[in-house]
Scaffold this active site. Structure first.
Site, short mmCIF file in Angstrom:
data_model
loop_
_atom_site.label_atom_id
_atom_site.label_comp_id
_atom_site.label_asym_id
_atom_site.label_seq_id
_atom_site.Cartn_x
_atom_site.Cartn_y
_atom_site.Cartn_z
CG HIS A 186 -1.88 -1.13 1.28
ND1 HIS A 186 -3.13 -1.13 0.69
CD2 HIS A 186 -1.74 -2.35 1.87
CE1 HIS A 186 -3.73 -2.29 0.92
NE2 HIS A 186 -2.90 -3.05 1.62
CB SER A 316 18.29 17.93 -16.75
OG SER A 316 17.83 19.27 -16.79
CE LYS A 322 16.12 15.86 -12.70
NZ LYS A 322 15.46 14.61 -13.04
CD GLU A 329 11.55 8.80 -17.90
OE1 GLU A 329 11.96 9.22 -19.01
OE2 GLU A 329 11.79 9.39 -16.83
#
Length: 466
Positions: A186, A316, A322, A329
């Protein structure tokens, strides 16, 4: 374009102006102009059509329904076309997926190109697209036959990609089998497990998905060829279709079957529908795995930060240093496409009106799209994310030490309610679980150290490794 760059040919509707050097004929040209939108017909379908037409020509000669010299000329032309690169082959097959839903124009595109090339090679034979190349066939049985063939080819490429990901995960499972971390249910803290155990769940899901695909795949071996227009087999010579199946089995290495209900084969595409359901299931599991990995790697300092992912490219254009979970993705976007394709295929499979389904072209295009993007993104995920994945053990230890749900190990000794009060007190007062437990008076220091054995809580020695 100047008139001298065209030739005029006629079909049953009337004259058609065709580019002078094009190998196709009037029906292809009509379709090229009538249906100019969407993706081009996949070349896998074109090549499968060529193999089918070659098998049909050989079979018709063998059963005495086609003159040998014509059959051999058709075979010769098809071999020339099959030898072409994809770029060269595309020049002769310009049609789009969004055409007639039976694929009639693509069937005729193949018939016309093969006939014209055969006539070029043998001007004396007068080989006709319908009467010779399409002998004993109909678009209504050739297109669904080709659909099943190319679907199987696509699955043949997908299956090794799934196995490759399983193999890469196996390396991590072994390496981190006893690396303990906090569990989560959860999206909240739960009892400990090892990262290897977590990975074993991913592997089990993928092994089941691979098994589902392999078990369902044989339904695609049932070919519609021989049904001709409505399933009755009108104009197909006796014995022709059995020979075709044998020849296609040799080409593709799968045991194709034609002793099936042709009325089903033309009007229903349940096999394609049910197999894509297995692809959807694979996609759902891939989403969960990719999502877990990118969440566990989130941060590296403001998120979970339990995993370190490879830096495949700058993350980025403005933030130096980054690193983003781009492979995950890609997988999750592919999954969105597969879910959409499944909706398309499910709807298309329901649209068998009377003796024929007329959503064939979009159905197989969607199926191939799912296979291609799953194959590519699964391979990328395995090689560029899982292969270089490492564990931040210090972060895992810190999160585990701060977790309140290890209190579960105290329940058998002091009871559920007493254990719950300790966890609630630790949360309320901002202390460690150890401090709250000792303060409660329910647990001694020695008992706490004995019962709070994280590794023992995982039952790792009894767990099934994949």
């Amino acid at each position: 374009m100047a008139e001298e760059n065209y030739r005029i040919e006629s079909d049953t509707i009337g004259p058609v102006k065709i580019p002078k050097d094009a190998l196709w004929g009037p029906q292809t040209e009509r379709s090229r102009n009538n249906f100019p939108s969407g993706e081009l017909m996949p070349l896998a379908i074109v090549r499968a059509f060529l193999h089918l037409k070659k098998a049909a020509a050989e079979s018709n000669v063998e059963v005495g329904d086609e003159p040998k010299e014509k059959g051999e000329a058709i075979e010769e032309a098809i071999d020339q076309l099959l030898a072409l690169s994809d770029d060269d082959l595309r020049k002769d097959f310009p049609l789009h997926v969004l055409q007639t839903g039976s694929g009639t124009q693509s069937n005729m595109n193949v018939n016309e190109v093969v006939a014209n090339l055969a006539n070029k090679n043998h001007p004396d034979l007068d080989i006709l697209p319908n009467d010779d190349v399409n002998r004993g066939q109909s678009s209504n049985d050739t297109y669904p036959t080709v659909m099943n063939i190319v679907a199987i080819e696509a699955l043949d490429k997908l299956e090794p990609a799934i196995q490759h990901l399983i193999d890469e995960l196996k390396v991590k499972e072994d390496k981190y089998w006893k690396t303990v971390k906090v569990g989560r249910t959860h999206l909240q803290d739960a009892t400990p497990l090892t990262f290897g155990q977590e990975i074993s769940g991913y592997m089990a899901a993928l092994k089941h998905d691979l098994k589902y695909i392999q078990e369902l795949k044989p339904t695609l071996y049932e070919l519609a060829i021989g049904g001709t227009a409505v399933g009755t087999g009108l104009n197909a010579a006796p014995g022709m279709t059995e020979k075709i199946a044998g020849k296609l089995s040799e080409v593709y290495g799968h045991k194709f079957e034609v002793d099936t209900n042709k009325f089903w084969g033309l009007a229903h595409h349940s096999g394609l529908d049910v197999v894509h359901g297995a692809l959807k299931t694979l996609a759902a599991d891939m989403f969960k795995i990719a999502q877990d990995i990118r969440l566990l790697a989130s941060g590296p300092r403001a998120g979970y930060g339990e995993l370190n992912i490879p830096a495949n490219e700058p993350g980025s254009s403005i933030m130096p240093g980054k690193v983003n979970p781009t492979q995950a993705e890609a997988v999750t976007m592919a999954v969105a496409k597969v879910f959409g394709n499944d909706t398309t295929i499910t709807f298309a499979a329901s649209q068998g009106n009377f003796e024929m389904n007329v959503f064939k072209t979009v159905m197989i295009s969607s199926f191939l799209d799912s296979c291609e993007i799953l194959t590519g993104t699964i391979m990328g995920f395995a090689d560029r994310m899982i292969h270089g994945l490492t564990v931040n053990e210090e972060r895992m230890d810190d999160l585990l030490d701060n977790s309140l749900m290890t209190v579960t190990a105290l329940s058998p000794h002091i009871g559920y309610h007493a254990a719950a009060k300790i966890a609630q007190a630790a949360q309320r007062e901002g202390t460690t679980l150890r401090e709250a437990a000792l303060k409660s008076g329910k647990v001694t220091e020695e008992q706490y150290d004995e019962w709070m054995d994280y590794m023992q809580m995982t039952n790792v020695d009894k767990s099934k490794k994949e």
